[in-house]
Design an enzyme around this catalytic site. Structure first.
Site, mmCIF file in Angstrom:
data_model
loop_
_atom_site.group_PDB
_atom_site.id
_atom_site.type_symbol
_atom_site.label_atom_id
_atom_site.label_comp_id
_atom_site.label_asym_id
_atom_site.label_seq_id
_atom_site.Cartn_x
_atom_site.Cartn_y
_atom_site.Cartn_z
ATOM 1 N N ASP A 58 0.817 -1.228 0.000
ATOM 2 C CA ASP A 58 0.000 0.000 0.000
ATOM 3 C C ASP A 58 0.845 1.269 0.000
ATOM 4 O O ASP A 58 0.308 2.367 -0.020
ATOM 5 C CB ASP A 58 -0.920 -0.009 1.229
ATOM 6 C CG ASP A 58 -2.001 1.065 1.161
ATOM 7 O OD1 ASP A 58 -2.530 1.312 0.072
ATOM 8 O OD2 ASP A 58 -2.311 1.661 2.214
ATOM 9 N N SER A 95 -6.701 5.593 -0.198
ATOM 10 C CA SER A 95 -7.023 4.371 -0.919
ATOM 11 C C SER A 95 -8.528 4.100 -0.866
ATOM 12 O O SER A 95 -9.177 4.315 0.158
ATOM 13 C CB SER A 95 -6.279 3.179 -0.311
ATOM 14 O OG SER A 95 -4.887 3.404 -0.322
ATOM 15 N N GLN A 115 -4.818 -1.045 -7.385
ATOM 16 C CA GLN A 115 -5.465 -0.162 -6.410
ATOM 17 C C GLN A 115 -6.079 1.034 -7.120
ATOM 18 O O GLN A 115 -5.532 1.546 -8.099
ATOM 19 C CB GLN A 115 -4.447 0.348 -5.385
ATOM 20 C CG GLN A 115 -5.039 1.233 -4.296
ATOM 21 C CD GLN A 115 -3.970 1.791 -3.371
ATOM 22 O OE1 GLN A 115 -3.409 2.844 -3.637
ATOM 23 N NE2 GLN A 115 -3.675 1.072 -2.290
#
Length: 300
Positions: free
Chosen positions: A217, A241, A291
């Site tokens: 991430d 995110s 993502q």
């Protein structure tokens, strides 16, 4: 529940031990688990922490011989570093080859993350790898990002940005392209970064996969912002995110160098899309990542 320590100058071994403790969970019975909070958080729970802890909760309900092969997560609300996180697991499937779990992560009665994880009993089958690892300098030829962050932080007054840059990390990042936290320039949406833990990890496959999920991430949204010449660190753009997926293709060690190759083929409508490929030093593709995140210039 054991608490993470707060040390002024932690050693690499202490940083890794704290990461292991952060990703460990306290069982409360009935497929309910509690995740520790980060004592040096910046107010908002890091998305990689919530993902890795949710994966750990799911992992604890699956037979050990089944390996994590994919996770898909949606971030619903910002988590708060002041509170632990509750993870409740639903056992949706235990088939002959696959197990599937749903995890809801909550704080103070409100869900902050939904995650689905799939586990597979390893089997022989057709195999190929089309992706080629880019030809980039080895990690030994690159300066640690921590050294560069230290130099940048010394130019700043005391405050949250300086604190963030100086915070010790259990992951050693070494960026191939120079980072521009405070002086952003327009760049193509592509980046390469080596990473590994700063110390050794146990010989336990789920730990290495949890650490990769945690680390995955870190790079994607910053790569998507690069073509716009803005920086999250100086408040030019607000980013978070929205969803995150990881596919695990093969075995690896997260305490050996891994190359994270990220790119962003699209952004628009206040969102940015990023892709990642993670290679071992010998060129094996061991994970793929995708993502989408919110990217909103401040003042708009």
């Amino acid at each position: 529940m054991a608490m993470l320590s707060q040390r002024p100058n932690p050693t690499p071994e202490e940083l890794v031990a704290d990461l292991m403790l952060l990703l460990d969970l306290e069982p409360r019975g009935g497929d309910l688990f509690i995740g520790r909070r980060h004592p040096e958080g910046m107010g908002r729970v890091f998305g990689g922490q919530a993902i890795a802890q949710a994966l750990g909760a799911a992992r604890r309900t699956v037979p050990a011989e089944r390996y994590t092969h994919s996770i898909h997560a949606y971030f619903l609300r910002p988590g708060n570093d002041e509170y632990p996180i509750e993870f409740r697991v639903k056992r949706d499937l235990d088939g002959r080859s696959f197990s599937n779990r749903r995890v809801v992560a909550s704080q103070r009665g409100e869900p902050i993350l939904n995650l689905t994880a799939s586990f597979h009993l390893p089997q022989e089958g057709l195999s190929h790898q089309d992706a080629q690892m880019p030809d980039v300098p080895p990690p030994e030829a690159l300066r640690p990002d921590a050294e560069i962050r230290q130099e940048v932080a010394e130019t700043l007054p005391d405050g949250p940005i300086k604190k963030l840059l100086l915070r010790p990390r259990a992951i050693d990042f070494r960026s191939v392209e120079p980072r521009d936290w405070l002086d952003p320039h327009v760049r193509e949406p592509r980046a390469h970064c080596w990473f590994k833990t700063v110390g050794p990890l146990p010989d336990y496959r789920p730990i290495h996969r949890a650490v990769l999920a945690y680390t995955s991430d870190f790079q994607l949204l910053s790569t998507a912002i690069q073509p716009h010449g803005l920086s999250m660190h100086i408040g030019q753009v607000k980013a978070a995110s929205i969803d995150h997926a990881v596919w695990f293709h093969g075995d690896f060690r997260a305490d050996d160098w891994l190359l994270y190759v990220t790119d962003s083929p699209w952004s628009g409508m206040s969102r940015g899309f990023g892709r990642g490929q993670i290679f071992t030093r010998d060129g094996r593709l061991v994970a793929s990542v995708a993502q989408e995140g919110m990217m909103r210039p401040t003042g708009r």
